[in-house]
Scaffold this motif. Structure first.
Motif, PDB file in Angstrom:
ATOM      1  N   ARG A 141       0.838  -1.287  -0.097  1.00  0.00           N
ATOM      2  CA  ARG A 141       0.059  -0.116   0.154  1.00  0.00           C
ATOM      3  C   ARG A 141       1.055   1.177   0.091  1.00  0.00           C
ATOM      4  O   ARG A 141       0.558   2.080  -0.860  1.00  0.00           O
ATOM      5  CB  ARG A 141      -1.042  -0.027   1.172  1.00  0.00           C
ATOM      6  N   LYS A 142       1.874   1.259   0.767  1.00  0.00           N
ATOM      7  CA  LYS A 142       2.846   2.475   0.945  1.00  0.00           C
ATOM      8  C   LYS A 142       3.248   2.781  -0.280  1.00  0.00           C
ATOM      9  O   LYS A 142       3.505   3.994  -0.672  1.00  0.00           O
ATOM     10  CB  LYS A 142       3.733   1.940   1.953  1.00  0.00           C
ATOM     11  N   TYR A 143       3.984   1.750  -1.048  1.00  0.00           N
ATOM     12  CA  TYR A 143       4.670   1.968  -2.463  1.00  0.00           C
ATOM     13  C   TYR A 143       3.692   1.657  -3.816  1.00  0.00           C
ATOM     14  O   TYR A 143       4.137   1.815  -4.856  1.00  0.00           O
ATOM     15  CB  TYR A 143       5.871   1.099  -2.363  1.00  0.00           C
ATOM     16  N   ASP A 144       2.376   1.582  -3.440  1.00  0.00           N
ATOM     17  CA  ASP A 144       1.468   1.353  -4.623  1.00  0.00           C
ATOM     18  C   ASP A 144       1.968   0.119  -5.504  1.00  0.00           C
ATOM     19  O   ASP A 144       2.203   0.234  -6.692  1.00  0.00           O
ATOM     20  CB  ASP A 144       1.461   2.407  -5.504  1.00  0.00           C
ATOM     21  N   LEU A 145       2.134  -1.067  -4.646  1.00  0.00           N
ATOM     22  CA  LEU A 145       2.744  -2.215  -5.286  1.00  0.00           C
ATOM     23  C   LEU A 145       1.833  -3.388  -5.045  1.00  0.00           C
ATOM     24  O   LEU A 145       1.060  -3.209  -4.215  1.00  0.00           O
ATOM     25  CB  LEU A 145       4.008  -2.541  -4.950  1.00  0.00           C
ATOM     26  N   LYS A 146       1.900  -4.498  -5.753  1.00  0.00           N
ATOM     27  CA  LYS A 146       1.222  -5.781  -5.607  1.00  0.00           C
ATOM     28  C   LYS A 146       1.741  -6.346  -4.220  1.00  0.00           C
ATOM     29  O   LYS A 146       3.000  -6.404  -4.149  1.00  0.00           O
ATOM     30  CB  LYS A 146       0.928  -6.607  -6.510  1.00  0.00           C
ATOM     31  N   ARG A 147       0.938  -6.906  -3.529  1.00  0.00           N
ATOM     32  CA  ARG A 147       1.203  -7.590  -2.294  1.00  0.00           C
ATOM     33  C   ARG A 147       2.309  -8.715  -2.745  1.00  0.00           C
ATOM     34  O   ARG A 147       3.477  -8.738  -2.255  1.00  0.00           O
ATOM     35  CB  ARG A 147       0.398  -8.159  -1.472  1.00  0.00           C
ATOM     36  N   ASP A 148       2.052  -9.402  -3.631  1.00  0.00           N
ATOM     37  CA  ASP A 148       2.774 -10.590  -4.415  1.00  0.00           C
ATOM     38  C   ASP A 148       4.206 -10.135  -4.777  1.00  0.00           C
ATOM     39  O   ASP A 148       5.097 -10.767  -4.788  1.00  0.00           O
ATOM     40  CB  ASP A 148       2.135 -11.366  -5.319  1.00  0.00           C
ATOM     41  N   THR A 149       4.197  -8.789  -5.233  1.00  0.00           N
ATOM     42  CA  THR A 149       5.440  -8.361  -5.736  1.00  0.00           C
ATOM     43  C   THR A 149       6.519  -8.264  -4.587  1.00  0.00           C
ATOM     44  O   THR A 149       7.521  -8.506  -4.524  1.00  0.00           O
ATOM     45  CB  THR A 149       5.333  -6.979  -6.605  1.00  0.00           C
TER      46      THR A 149
END
Length: 66
Positions: free
Chosen positions: A31-39
């Motif tokens: 959420r903090k870096y606007d990424l997917k959790r799996d990434t």
């Protein structure tokens, strides 16, 4: 050959450095870096595996030298 990453190495390093299973987990960092959790998970696991392999290699080299 692996795929070329679309993310800067600096971002990966920052995310990996911030990861802590008890306080700063995959979902929080995603959420903090606007990424997917799996990434985030794959980056952290890859870093942990690399570190483990390095430690095992060092241990084996010390055994061979003794």
């Amino acid at each position: 050959m692996g795929r070329k990453s679309i993310y800067p190495e600096e971002l990966k390093a920052q995310v990996i450095a911030e990861y802590s299973p008890n306080t700063c987990g995959y979902k929080f960092l995603a959420r903090k870096y606007d990424l997917k959790r799996d990434t985030v998970r794959s980056w952290v696991l890859a870093a942990q595996n690399k570190l483990l392999k390095e430690k095992l290699t060092e241990k084996d080299e010390r055994k061979e030298n003794n």
